[in-house]
Design a protein around this motif. Structure first.
Motif, short mmCIF file in Angstrom:
data_model
loop_
_atom_site.label_atom_id
_atom_site.label_comp_id
_atom_site.label_asym_id
_atom_site.label_seq_id
_atom_site.Cartn_x
_atom_site.Cartn_y
_atom_site.Cartn_z
N UNK A 2 -28.45 17.30 -53.89
CA UNK A 2 -27.64 17.62 -55.07
C UNK A 2 -28.44 17.17 -56.30
N UNK A 3 -28.57 18.07 -57.26
CA UNK A 3 -29.37 17.79 -58.45
C UNK A 3 -28.48 17.51 -59.66
N UNK A 4 -28.94 16.57 -60.49
CA UNK A 4 -28.39 16.40 -61.84
C UNK A 4 -29.57 16.57 -62.79
N UNK A 5 -29.65 17.74 -63.42
CA UNK A 5 -30.78 18.06 -64.28
C UNK A 5 -30.56 17.57 -65.70
N UNK A 6 -31.68 17.35 -66.42
CA UNK A 6 -31.58 16.97 -67.83
C UNK A 6 -30.91 18.05 -68.66
N UNK A 7 -31.14 19.31 -68.32
CA UNK A 7 -30.56 20.42 -69.09
C UNK A 7 -29.27 20.94 -68.46
N UNK A 9 -20.42 17.53 -60.21
CA UNK A 9 -20.85 18.52 -59.22
C UNK A 9 -21.67 17.86 -58.11
N UNK A 10 -22.56 16.95 -58.49
CA UNK A 10 -23.38 16.25 -57.49
C UNK A 10 -22.54 15.31 -56.64
N UNK A 11 -21.62 14.60 -57.27
CA UNK A 11 -20.78 13.65 -56.54
C UNK A 11 -19.86 14.35 -55.54
N UNK A 12 -19.42 15.55 -55.89
CA UNK A 12 -18.48 16.28 -55.03
C UNK A 12 -19.14 16.91 -53.82
N UNK A 13 -20.44 17.12 -53.89
CA UNK A 13 -21.15 17.78 -52.78
C UNK A 13 -21.24 16.87 -51.56
N UNK A 14 -21.28 17.48 -50.38
CA UNK A 14 -21.46 16.72 -49.14
C UNK A 14 -22.93 16.42 -48.85
N UNK A 15 -23.84 16.95 -49.64
CA UNK A 15 -25.27 16.74 -49.38
C UNK A 15 -25.62 15.25 -49.46
N UNK A 16 -26.51 14.77 -48.59
CA UNK A 16 -26.74 13.33 -48.48
C UNK A 16 -27.60 12.71 -49.57
N UNK A 56 -28.74 12.60 -53.75
CA UNK A 56 -28.56 12.96 -55.15
C UNK A 56 -29.85 12.63 -55.90
N UNK A 57 -30.41 13.64 -56.59
CA UNK A 57 -31.58 13.46 -57.44
C UNK A 57 -31.14 13.66 -58.88
#
Length: 210
Positions: free
Chosen positions: A82-87, A141-148, A150-151
Motif C-alpha cells: 500500500x502506497x502513500x505518495x507525496x502527491x 486508503x493505505x490503512x484500510x488495505x489488507x496488504x502487509x 505500507x510504503x
C-alpha cells in the motif's frame, strides 16, 4: 525472515553516478521503519524499488523470500504493497470514500474518520479538499488495505505537528495491532522518534541508527 529484503541492491542512472550501493536490509512485519536523509539522496528511489515501481540495476528485492521480479511487479504492487505518495495519487473525480473503497471492502468512512475527516468531507469530491485533507485520504486508503506493507513518502509533510503525531499513532497501530510492515521516508526528527528502527541514507548506503 523479513517480509521485504534488499539483497545486494544497487541503482544508478548512469554507471558513474551511483544512487544506491549494495544495499542489504531486511524489513519485518510489526515494525515501523523511518528512512532519513538529505533531499536528492535516493530515499524515494528506495521506496520505488521496494514497491516494484522500479527495478534494481544489480541485486534483487525479495518479498517473503521471493524475487519480486519473478513473482511479477504488478502482482507485488497489487497484493503486497500500500502506497502513500507525496502527491497523494488520488482519483480526482471520486470522493474520499470512493477512493478508499478501491483498495478495501471495509467501512471506508471509519478509516477516513480515523484520520480526521468528517462524514460530509468523506462524500465531497477530493478536488474540494485541502492538500492536508487529501494526504489524510491517501493515508486512510493505505490503512484500510489488507496488504502487509505500507510504503509512505513524507506522509506527514502537509500536516501540522499535532495531526502528524496522530497519523503516526495510526501507523503504529497498523504495525503493532495489524502486524504490518510500515516504511516511511521523512525529513522529520519527530517522526523518526516514533520508529522502531531509524535508517539514514547517505552516500548511497543505509546505516541503522536504532
Amino acid at each position: 525472515m523479513g517480509v521485504l529484503e534488499f539483497c545486494h541492491v544497487s541503482y544508478y542512472y548512469e554507471k558513474d553516478r551511483m544512487i544506491l550501493k549494495d544495499l542489504q536490509e531486511t524489513f519485518e512485519r510489526g515494525k515501523i521503519y523511518v528512512i532519513l536523509g538529505p533531499s536528492g539522496c535516493g530515499k524515494t528511489t528506495v521506496l520505488s524499488l521496494l514497491g516494484g515501481l522500479d527495478v534494481p540495476k544489480q541485486g534483487a528485492v525479495l518479498f517473503e523470500g521471493e524475487d519480486i521480479q519473478k513473482k511479477g511487479l504488478e502482482d507485488h504492487r497489487r497484493s503486497s504493497i500500500s502506497f502513500v505518495f507525496q502527491n497523494y495519487n488520488l482519483i480526482d473525480y471520486m470522493t474520499p470514500e470512493e477512493n478508499v473503497k478501491l483498495t478495501a471492502a471495509k467501512d471506508a468512512v471509519l478509516f477516513l474518520e480515523k484520520v480526521g475527516l468528517t462524514k460530509e468531507e468523506c462524500r465531497r469530491n477530493v478536488r474540494m479538499l485541502s492538500g492536508g485533507q487529501q494526504q489524510r485520504v491517501a493515508i486512510a486508503r493505505a490503512l484500510a488495505s489488507d496488504n502487509p506493507v505500507i510504503l509512505a513518502d513524507e506522509p506527514t509533510g502537509n500536516l501540522d505537528e499535532d495531526t502528524a503525531m496522530e497519523i503516526m499513532a495510526l501507523f503504529r497501530e497498523a504495525a503493532k495491532v495489524y502486524h504490518k510492515c510500515v516504511i516511511i521516508v521523512s525529513h522529520s526528527s519527530e517522526v523518526a522518534k516514533q520508529a522502531d528502527t531509524v535508517l539514514v541514507l547517505k552516500q548511497g548506503r543505509l546505516k541503522c541508527l536504532s
